[in-house]
Design an enzyme around this catalytic site. Structure first.
Site, PDB file in Angstrom:
ATOM      1  N   TYR A  22       0.826  -1.217   0.000  1.00 56.70           N
ATOM      2  CA  TYR A  22       0.000   0.000   0.000  1.00 56.70           C
ATOM      3  C   TYR A  22       0.860   1.266   0.000  1.00 56.70           C
ATOM      4  O   TYR A  22       0.715   2.134  -0.870  1.00 56.70           O
ATOM      5  CB  TYR A  22      -0.945  -0.019   1.214  1.00 56.70           C
ATOM      6  CG  TYR A  22      -1.840   1.181   1.318  1.00 56.70           C
ATOM      7  CD1 TYR A  22      -2.985   1.293   0.523  1.00 56.70           C
ATOM      8  CD2 TYR A  22      -1.549   2.231   2.192  1.00 56.70           C
ATOM      9  CE1 TYR A  22      -3.811   2.416   0.614  1.00 56.70           C
ATOM     10  CE2 TYR A  22      -2.370   3.343   2.286  1.00 56.70           C
ATOM     11  CZ  TYR A  22      -3.500   3.431   1.496  1.00 56.70           C
ATOM     12  OH  TYR A  22      -4.315   4.543   1.591  1.00 56.70           O
TER      13      TYR A  22
ATOM     14  N   LYS B  66       1.602   3.950  -3.154  1.00 54.11           N
ATOM     15  CA  LYS B  66       1.289   5.369  -2.944  1.00 54.11           C
ATOM     16  C   LYS B  66       2.526   6.236  -3.187  1.00 54.11           C
ATOM     17  O   LYS B  66       2.456   7.266  -3.843  1.00 54.11           O
ATOM     18  CB  LYS B  66       0.762   5.598  -1.515  1.00 54.11           C
ATOM     19  CG  LYS B  66      -0.596   4.963  -1.241  1.00 54.11           C
ATOM     20  CD  LYS B  66      -1.658   5.633  -2.069  1.00 54.11           C
ATOM     21  CE  LYS B  66      -3.040   5.108  -1.766  1.00 54.11           C
ATOM     22  NZ  LYS B  66      -4.016   5.597  -2.749  1.00 54.11           N
TER      23      LYS B  66
HETATM   24  N1  LIG Z   1      -9.892   5.589   3.702  1.00 52.19           N
HETATM   25  C1  LIG Z   1      -8.827   5.990   4.390  1.00 52.19           C
HETATM   26  O1  LIG Z   1      -8.786   5.914   5.640  1.00 52.19           O
HETATM   27  C2  LIG Z   1      -7.652   6.599   3.655  1.00 52.19           C
HETATM   28  C3  LIG Z   1      -6.583   7.107   4.394  1.00 52.19           C
HETATM   29  C4  LIG Z   1      -5.527   7.722   3.709  1.00 52.19           C
HETATM   30  C5  LIG Z   1      -5.555   7.802   2.326  1.00 52.19           C
HETATM   31  N2  LIG Z   1      -6.602   7.273   1.622  1.00 52.19           N
HETATM   32  C6  LIG Z   1      -6.582   7.384   0.151  1.00 52.19           C
HETATM   33  O2  LIG Z   1      -7.444   8.430  -0.229  1.00 52.19           O
HETATM   34  C7  LIG Z   1      -8.028   8.150  -1.507  1.00 52.19           C
HETATM   35  C8  LIG Z   1      -9.541   8.276  -1.434  1.00 52.19           C
HETATM   36  O3  LIG Z   1     -10.032   7.433  -0.428  1.00 52.19           O
HETATM   37  P1  LIG Z   1     -11.607   7.273  -0.179  1.00 52.19           P
HETATM   38  O4  LIG Z   1     -11.745   6.438   1.044  1.00 52.19           O
HETATM   39  O5  LIG Z   1     -12.239   8.615  -0.251  1.00 52.19           O
HETATM   40  O6  LIG Z   1     -11.990   6.427  -1.482  1.00 52.19           O
HETATM   41  P2  LIG Z   1     -13.328   5.584  -1.817  1.00 52.19           P
HETATM   42  O7  LIG Z   1     -14.483   6.065  -1.026  1.00 52.19           O
HETATM   43  O8  LIG Z   1     -12.984   4.147  -1.743  1.00 52.19           O
HETATM   44  O9  LIG Z   1     -13.569   6.020  -3.344  1.00 52.19           O
HETATM   45  C9  LIG Z   1     -12.709   5.570  -4.340  1.00 52.19           C
HETATM   46  C10 LIG Z   1     -13.017   6.217  -5.677  1.00 52.19           C
HETATM   47  O10 LIG Z   1     -12.222   5.569  -6.677  1.00 52.19           O
HETATM   48  C11 LIG Z   1     -13.057   5.004  -7.672  1.00 52.19           C
HETATM   49  N3  LIG Z   1     -12.574   3.690  -8.105  1.00 52.19           N
HETATM   50  C12 LIG Z   1     -12.246   2.630  -7.327  1.00 52.19           C
HETATM   51  N4  LIG Z   1     -11.907   1.571  -8.087  1.00 52.19           N
HETATM   52  C13 LIG Z   1     -12.047   1.960  -9.375  1.00 52.19           C
HETATM   53  C14 LIG Z   1     -11.859   1.303 -10.629  1.00 52.19           C
HETATM   54  N5  LIG Z   1     -11.462   0.034 -10.713  1.00 52.19           N
HETATM   55  N6  LIG Z   1     -12.099   2.019 -11.756  1.00 52.19           N
HETATM   56  C15 LIG Z   1     -12.495   3.298 -11.675  1.00 52.19           C
HETATM   57  N7  LIG Z   1     -12.709   3.962 -10.547  1.00 52.19           N
HETATM   58  C16 LIG Z   1     -12.476   3.305  -9.395  1.00 52.19           C
HETATM   59  C17 LIG Z   1     -14.416   4.846  -7.038  1.00 52.19           C
HETATM   60  O11 LIG Z   1     -15.398   4.839  -8.053  1.00 52.19           O
HETATM   61  P3  LIG Z   1     -16.767   3.953  -7.898  1.00 52.19           P
HETATM   62  O12 LIG Z   1     -17.647   4.752  -6.954  1.00 52.19           O
HETATM   63  O13 LIG Z   1     -17.291   3.873  -9.275  1.00 52.19           O
HETATM   64  O14 LIG Z   1     -16.347   2.638  -7.313  1.00 52.19           O
HETATM   65  C18 LIG Z   1     -14.480   6.072  -6.128  1.00 52.19           C
HETATM   66  O15 LIG Z   1     -14.856   7.221  -6.846  1.00 52.19           O
HETATM   67  C19 LIG Z   1      -7.544   6.738  -1.871  1.00 52.19           C
HETATM   68  O16 LIG Z   1      -6.465   6.854  -2.747  1.00 52.19           O
HETATM   69  C20 LIG Z   1      -7.100   6.154  -0.556  1.00 52.19           C
HETATM   70  O17 LIG Z   1      -6.092   5.189  -0.725  1.00 52.19           O
HETATM   71  C21 LIG Z   1      -7.648   6.691   2.271  1.00 52.19           C
END
Ligand SMILES: NC(=O)c1ccc[n+]([C@@H]2O[C@H](COP(=O)([O-])OP(=O)(O)OC[C@H]3O[C@@H](n4cnc5c(N)ncnc54)[C@H](OP(=O)(O)O)[C@@H]3O)[C@@H](O)[C@H]2O)c1
Ligand SMILES: *[C@@H]1O[C@H](CO)[C@@H](O)[C@H](O)[C@H]1NC(C)=O
Length: 279
Positions: free
Chosen positions: A183, A187
């Site tokens: 992961y 990143k």
């Molecule tokens: N969650 C955490 O605690 C956390 C912490 C630090 C950093 N982050 C990072 O922050 C970013 C956003 O996180 P989040 O939790 O807001 O994300 P999320 O709710 O999981 O949303 C992910 C987005 O990416 C799209 N996506 C996923 N798989 C895809 C695919 N195969 N093809 C096209 N689109 C795809 C989704 O579209 P669909 O709606 O169509 O699936 C959605 O718009 C990520 O990079 C994550 O790694 C997250």
């Protein structure tokens, strides 16, 4: 006192001491982090003026991942502050936005496996925001790399070629291309590969655990949130952050003129910038 009681009471004391030590260490780390973040905390007054100046430039932006937790809150933040004269959502499906609030919203549905065929969608934006991502649990290791690295990098390339000057990437705390953890490695790798594209301005955001009421269940995230919020507030603010603060920081930072072309906003920077933007 019986042996059992003695043992129990000394165990209790050890646990208490350990907990105290952890809290003190967390508080000290937090204090030093605060010093680093001072530069982001005294700008609330200027924000209104910056917003007005930015608005007058009629800029346009695109958001990748606007259906996700961060992306959808970012969209609302950008609309509320009315920063852009046009916002384009680039995603794999059309989202059901209707009504006057969305009149300057455009949606481009693309196939991320054939992004070159959709180069036009990436043309003519001043600013790009990327909140795209999946998890290894959802997509498998290969699928995770494909989305979090390949899709993100290709999108950035097309945006750059299409004239985009600012790119804002939501990455993660601990991102490091030399990490042994897939992961953090992925990143860090995508951060570095986008830097090499040479945007006029490139901002990397590295938040810790995002605090949000997610609909789908993610047991590991849920556990870490419960743990963090139960543990101590000092510890939790240095590990977790409300999504609201992240998007406020992204929007506000867009208005600033940084000293360097490439900026990395660590968790603490995001927290204080996100706070300073609050009205
Ligand atoms: N969650 C955490 O605690 C956390 C912490 C630090 C950093 N982050 C990072 O922050 C970013 C956003 O996180 P989040 O939790 O807001 O994300 P999320 O709710 O999981 O949303 C992910 C987005 O990416 C799209 N996506 C996923 N798989 C895809 C695919 N195969 N093809 C096209 N689109 C795809 C989704 O579209 P669909 O709606 O169509 O699936 C959605 O718009 C990520 O990079 C994550 O790694 C997250
Ligand atoms: C922005 O748009 C407004 C209204 O359409 C127009 O009056 C103004 O000249 C534009 N500004 C720039 C910098 O293009």
């Amino acid at each position: 006192m019986s042996t059992v009681c003695l043992l129990a009471s000394s165990l209790g004391r050890t646990t208490a001491l350990l907990t105290l030590a952890v809290v003190v260490i967390a508080a000290v780390l937090n204090y030093f982090d605060d010093c680093v973040s001072v530069k982001y905390s005294s700008m609330a007054e200027d924000m209104k003026t910056l917003e007005e100046n930015f608005r007058e430039q009629n800029k346009s932006c695109f958001i990748l991942g606007a259906s996700g937790e961060t992306g959808k809150v970012l969209l609302q933040e950008l609309l509320e502050r009315n920063l852009f004269s046009k916002i384009t959502l680039i995603g794999r499906r059309k989202l059901p936005f209707e009504g006057q609030a969305y009149e300057n919203l455009v949606q481009e549905v693309v196939d991320f496996e054939k992004l070159d065929d959709y180069a036009a969608a990436f043309q003519g934006h001043d600013v790009g925001y990327c909140c795209l991502g999946t998890t290894r649990a959802k997509a498998g290791a290969d699928g995770f790399v494909r989305v979090d690295h390949d899709y993100v990098l290709k999108s950035a390339e097309l945006a750059k070629a299409g004239g985009c000057s600012q790119f804002h990437l939501e990455s993660s705390k601990g991102a490091n291309k030399n990490s042994n953890f897939l992961y953090l490695k992925v990143k860090g790798q995508v951060e570095a590969d986008i830097e090499a594209l040479g945007f006029d301005r490139y901002a990397i955001y590295r938040p810790g655990v995002l605090l949000v009421d997610r609909q789908e269940s993610r047991p590991a995230e849920w556990m870490s949130r419960k743990f963090l919020s139960a543990f101590s507030s000092v510890f939790s603010t240095s590990m977790a952050i409300p999504i609201q603060a992240v998007v406020k920081a992204m929007a506000s930072n867009t208005l600033l003129q940084p000293d360097q072309k490439v900026e990395i906003l660590e968790h603490k920077d995001i927290a204080s910038l996100g706070k300073s933007a609050q009205k």
